[in-house]
Design an enzyme around this catalytic site. Structure first.
Site, PDB file in Angstrom:
ATOM      1  N   GLU A   1       0.818  -1.120   0.021  1.00  0.00           N
ATOM      2  CA  GLU A   1       0.059   0.120  -0.142  1.00  0.00           C
ATOM      3  C   GLU A   1       0.855   1.295   0.033  1.00  0.00           C
ATOM      4  OE1 GLU A   1      -1.185  -2.809   1.603  1.00  0.00           O
ATOM      5  OE2 GLU A   1      -2.341  -2.780  -0.229  1.00  0.00           O
TER       6      GLU A   1
ATOM      7  N   ASN B   1      -0.828  -7.746  -3.915  1.00  0.00           N
ATOM      8  CA  ASN B   1      -1.597  -6.684  -4.901  1.00  0.00           C
ATOM      9  C   ASN B   1      -0.672  -6.125  -5.503  1.00  0.00           C
ATOM     10  OD1 ASN B   1      -1.599  -5.694  -2.061  1.00  0.00           O
ATOM     11  ND2 ASN B   1      -2.013  -3.818  -3.477  1.00  0.00           N
TER      12      ASN B   1
ATOM     13  N   ASP C   1      -7.339  -5.262  -4.641  1.00  0.00           N
ATOM     14  CA  ASP C   1      -6.375  -5.415  -3.630  1.00  0.00           C
ATOM     15  C   ASP C   1      -6.698  -7.125  -2.985  1.00  0.00           C
ATOM     16  OD1 ASP C   1      -4.307  -5.230  -1.453  1.00  0.00           O
ATOM     17  OD2 ASP C   1      -6.011  -4.671  -0.124  1.00  0.00           O
TER      18      ASP C   1
HETATM   19  O1  LIG Z   1       0.260  -5.356   0.608  1.00  0.00           O
HETATM   20  C1  LIG Z   1       1.050  -5.614   1.508  1.00  0.00           C
HETATM   21  O2  LIG Z   1       2.310  -5.505   1.599  1.00  0.00           O
HETATM   22  C2  LIG Z   1       0.187  -5.988   2.791  1.00  0.00           C
HETATM   23  C3  LIG Z   1       0.754  -6.248   3.906  1.00  0.00           C
HETATM   24  C4  LIG Z   1      -0.027  -6.579   5.020  1.00  0.00           C
HETATM   25  C5  LIG Z   1       0.792  -6.911   6.308  1.00  0.00           C
HETATM   26  O3  LIG Z   1       1.913  -7.100   6.228  1.00  0.00           O
HETATM   27  O4  LIG Z   1       0.129  -7.116   7.521  1.00  0.00           O
HETATM   28  C6  LIG Z   1      -1.370  -7.058   4.761  1.00  0.00           C
HETATM   29  C7  LIG Z   1      -1.807  -6.638   3.642  1.00  0.00           C
HETATM   30  N1  LIG Z   1      -1.171  -6.177   2.536  1.00  0.00           N
HETATM   31  C8  LIG Z   1      -3.378  -6.615   3.310  1.00  0.00           C
HETATM   32  O5  LIG Z   1      -3.635  -6.534   2.149  1.00  0.00           O
HETATM   33  C9  LIG Z   1      -4.154  -7.096   4.239  1.00  0.00           C
HETATM   34  O6  LIG Z   1      -5.392  -7.645   3.805  1.00  0.00           O
HETATM   35  C10 LIG Z   1      -3.706  -7.431   5.767  1.00  0.00           C
HETATM   36  C11 LIG Z   1      -4.261  -7.863   6.672  1.00  0.00           C
HETATM   37  C12 LIG Z   1      -3.413  -7.944   7.697  1.00  0.00           C
HETATM   38  C13 LIG Z   1      -3.608  -8.372   9.012  1.00  0.00           C
HETATM   39  O7  LIG Z   1      -2.766  -8.591   9.684  1.00  0.00           O
HETATM   40  O8  LIG Z   1      -4.673  -8.207   9.555  1.00  0.00           O
HETATM   41  N2  LIG Z   1      -2.161  -7.577   7.117  1.00  0.00           N
HETATM   42  C14 LIG Z   1      -2.315  -7.115   5.676  1.00  0.00           C
END
Ligand SMILES: O=C(O)c1cc(C(=O)O)c2c(n1)C(=O)C(=O)c1cc(C(=O)O)[nH]c1-2
Length: 612
Positions: A212, A296, A338
């Site tokens: 992101e 994503n 995403d």
């Molecule tokens: O694209 C990324 O680098 C990234 C990292 C992370 C993360 O490291 O926790 C999440 C997500 N995306 C993501 O899309 C997501 O739904 C998500 C949920 C969580 C969580 O710990 O609840 N982390 C992340």
């Protein structure tokens, strides 16, 4: 309707949907891999593990989270009692699995990533040592979805951990002394690490987060002895960066061709294109292949990046010794929601109705489908929806591509409504378990849809690069969470349990047909693996989003352990003190979670249960 009115309505709909149980049946397609006569087994690719211990978050290289321990049964589980509990000293989203090695339990907290070792031989299991890596506070500002850590790995006398500020660290498991630390990324670029490392043949495998923030994703292998970097495989860019060479043989034509990691993007966009690697890695020792997903493509606003955006939102099979790519398959080409692709891949063997046996992997993707892939070739054997899906109409097995509904692709400056599943997907990172005893996957997940509006987005290093306004809300039925028992060989739900809040914890399944999971309002539950009947529950102080484990203690008894501490993307409204009335918080997730503050509070503790 006022905002408060809308939230009240949302709450009552959600409450009505809470905790119902369904039994489901749908006709299966004509496919020998989708037939009641098809069989599953752990297969030769799964080494016999020592079930007394839990040395990696997924239990084994196959990512089964299945235990052969048998003391706790559906009959006696009602007698489970809390035998000890300790606060971790950190309040926040605790997503890790405790590790148990010999007579010690190891726990890692969310930022600031403290490690605690508990002595299981002493009454009350007091801390033996603690380790504080002191990550830089700036890492807090760039983590997308709470300050979580999904666990550590034990290998040959050492504990391997990652910190939110991009270090991988080796500790002496006996003393907690730091053996080495290696910096893998840059917080100033928006890079963080939340995933659990996996150690394979002397290599510690670690991936980055920051999809992101315009981060370019990678998986890195470090020498477990010295911490030096052995190889790095990027998820975008030219073939040499992606470690694509002559051995690369993807099954589908759209994954073949030179430098697709450049040519399926607008000029230079791949440099800030995401494809981070923040989920669990699996390994098949017999094929000598690792499997992991890429996240994503960035930014979310897909109009900024026409093309398939290789190699994001897909799965790589690689050789662990040098990282060489063997095959790739893209769950969501040109992912517009995403939906990522990082969810875990569970390895087992399958025998089809016409008696052919293949090494397969099962994967429940955020895009709403449970896939079964041949893990030798990357061919999709079946793909079936496990949640309500409006954004696509099935997966075309000839091309491997989902049939996307064009009218539901978000566009800039216009709100597109009723997109199901929401960005967080039918299931997010929270790992499922697989029981060869029942042949079922136990999938913890959510039931959320969303409205989305595309926004113009400009890349500024180290700042959010999303380009979307989203608003999440409960899907059909009004409940936000589900535990689904799924037969991967019929592509059928066998039973499911609706929960009021997203089921954001892992699950564990045992040989005696007991499944454990936790809820965001703080219940830790045991259910029957064949029927979903609730057998036992315990109320923890804070919501449970951790990964339960089971092990044999020094006294020979079977124990169950789990961390509480609500948070993660779904629980950020509590762990990050967000305003529940501002639904745009946590990239629109708060809109669906405004009432979580009334149901639980921040926390962080380990709970251990056993029979009297
Ligand atoms: O694209 C990324 O680098 C990234 C990292 C992370 C993360 O490291 O926790 C999440 C997500 N995306 C993501 O899309 C997501 O739904 C998500 C949920 C969580 C969580 O710990 O609840 N982390 C992340």
């Amino acid at each position: 309707m006022t905002r408060r009115g809308a939230i009240a309505l949302l709450l009552s709909i959600a409450w009505l949907g809470a905790c119902r149980k369904h039994v489901h049946s749908e006709p299966a397609a004509q496919n020998p891999w989708l037939d009641a006569a098809a069989k599953v087994s752990l297969g030769t690719g799964t080494p016999a593990e020592d079930d007394g211990q839990w040395t990696m978050p997924a239990k084994d290289y196959a990512n089964t989270r299945y235990s052969r321990l048998t003391q706790i049964t559906p009959e006696n589980v009602k007698d489970l009692k809390l035998v000890w509990s300790q606060k971790t000293g950190v309040e926040g989203g605790h997503e890790a699995a405790p590790l148990v090695v010999g007579r010690t339990m190891y726990v890692v907290t969310p930022f600031p990533n403290h490690v605690l070792a508990f002595d299981l031989e002493k009454p009350g299991s007091p801390p033996k040592w603690t380790y504080e890596p002191k990550p830089v506070p700036a890492a807090r500002g760039v983590a997308c979805c709470d300050l979580v850590n999904r666990g550590m790995a034990f290998w040959e006398g050492r504990i391997y951990m990652n910190t939110l500020d991009d270090f991988t660290i080796a500790l002496d498991a006996a003393t907690g002394a730091e053996v080495w630390r290696t910096k893998l990324g840059e917080v100033t670029r928006g890079e963080t690490i939340t995933m659990a490392p996996l150690v394979v043949k002397g290599h510690v495998l670690v991936g980055n987060s920051g999809g992101e923030m315009g981060v370019r994703g990678w998986l890195t292998a470090l020498d477990a002895k010295t911490g030096s970097i052995a190889w790095r495989a990027w998820s975008t860019g030219p073939d040499r960066d992606v470690l694509i060479g002559p051995e690369f043989k993807p099954h589908y034509a759209s994954d073949r061709g030179a430098d697709l990691g450049v040519r399926t993007w607008p000029v230079e966009q791949w440099r800030i294109g995401g494809g981070t690697v923040w989920g669990f890695v699996s390994y098949d020792p017999e094929l000598d292949l690792i499997y992991y997903g890429t996240a994503n493509p960035g930014p979310w606003n897909h109009e900024a990046r026409p093309g398939d955006n290789k190699w994001t939102a897909g799965i790589f099979a690689r050789r662990p010794s040098d990282g060489a790519a063997i095959w790739f398959y893209q769950w969501s080409p040109h992912d517009v929601y995403d939906h990522d692709g990082v969810n875990e891949n569970v390895l087992f063997d399958a025998t089809s109705a016409d008696a052919k046996t293949r090494k397969v992997l099962a994967h429940a993707d955020r895009n709403g489908y449970v896939y079964v892939l041949d893990r030798v070739t990357g061919e999709v054997l079946s793909a079936a929806p496990f949640v309500h899906v409006s954004s696509s109409n099935g997966v075309d097995l000839a091309s491997g591509r989902p049939n996307m509904v064009a009218a539901l692709a978000p566009t800039t400056g216009k709100v597109t409504r009723n997109i199901c599943p929401a960005s967080a997907g039918g299931k997010d990172w929270q790992p499922m378990s697989f029981s060869p005893h029942t042949g079922l996957l136990y999938i913890p997940h959510q039931n959320l849809c969303m409205d989305e509006e595309g926004l113009e987005s400009n890349y500024v290093e180290g700042t959010p690069y999303v380009g979307a306004n989203t608003r999440f809300y409960p899907g059909p039925g009004g409940h936000r969470g589900v535990l689904t028992a799924w037969n991967p060989m019929t592509a059928r739900k066998v039973w499911s349990i609706d929960e009021n809040f997203p089921v954001w914890s892992g699950t564990v399944a045992t040989a005696t047909d007991v499944v454990f999971y936790g809820t965001m309002d703080g219940w830790f539950k045991a259910v029957h693996a064949r029927t979903g009947a609730e057998l036992w529950k315990f109320k923890t102080d804070s919501g449970v989003i951790g990964q339960p484990v089971t092990y044999r203690g020094p006294d020979g008894k079977q124990y169950i352990a789990v961390l509480d501490g609500v948070g993660g993307w779904a629980g950020a409204v509590v762990s990050n003190d967000l305003d529940p009335l501002d639904g745009t918080g946590a990239i629109g997730f708060v809109h669906a979670m405004a009432d979580l503050k009334n149901a639980t509070k921040k926390g962080g503790a380990v709970y251990v249960f056993a029979l009297p």
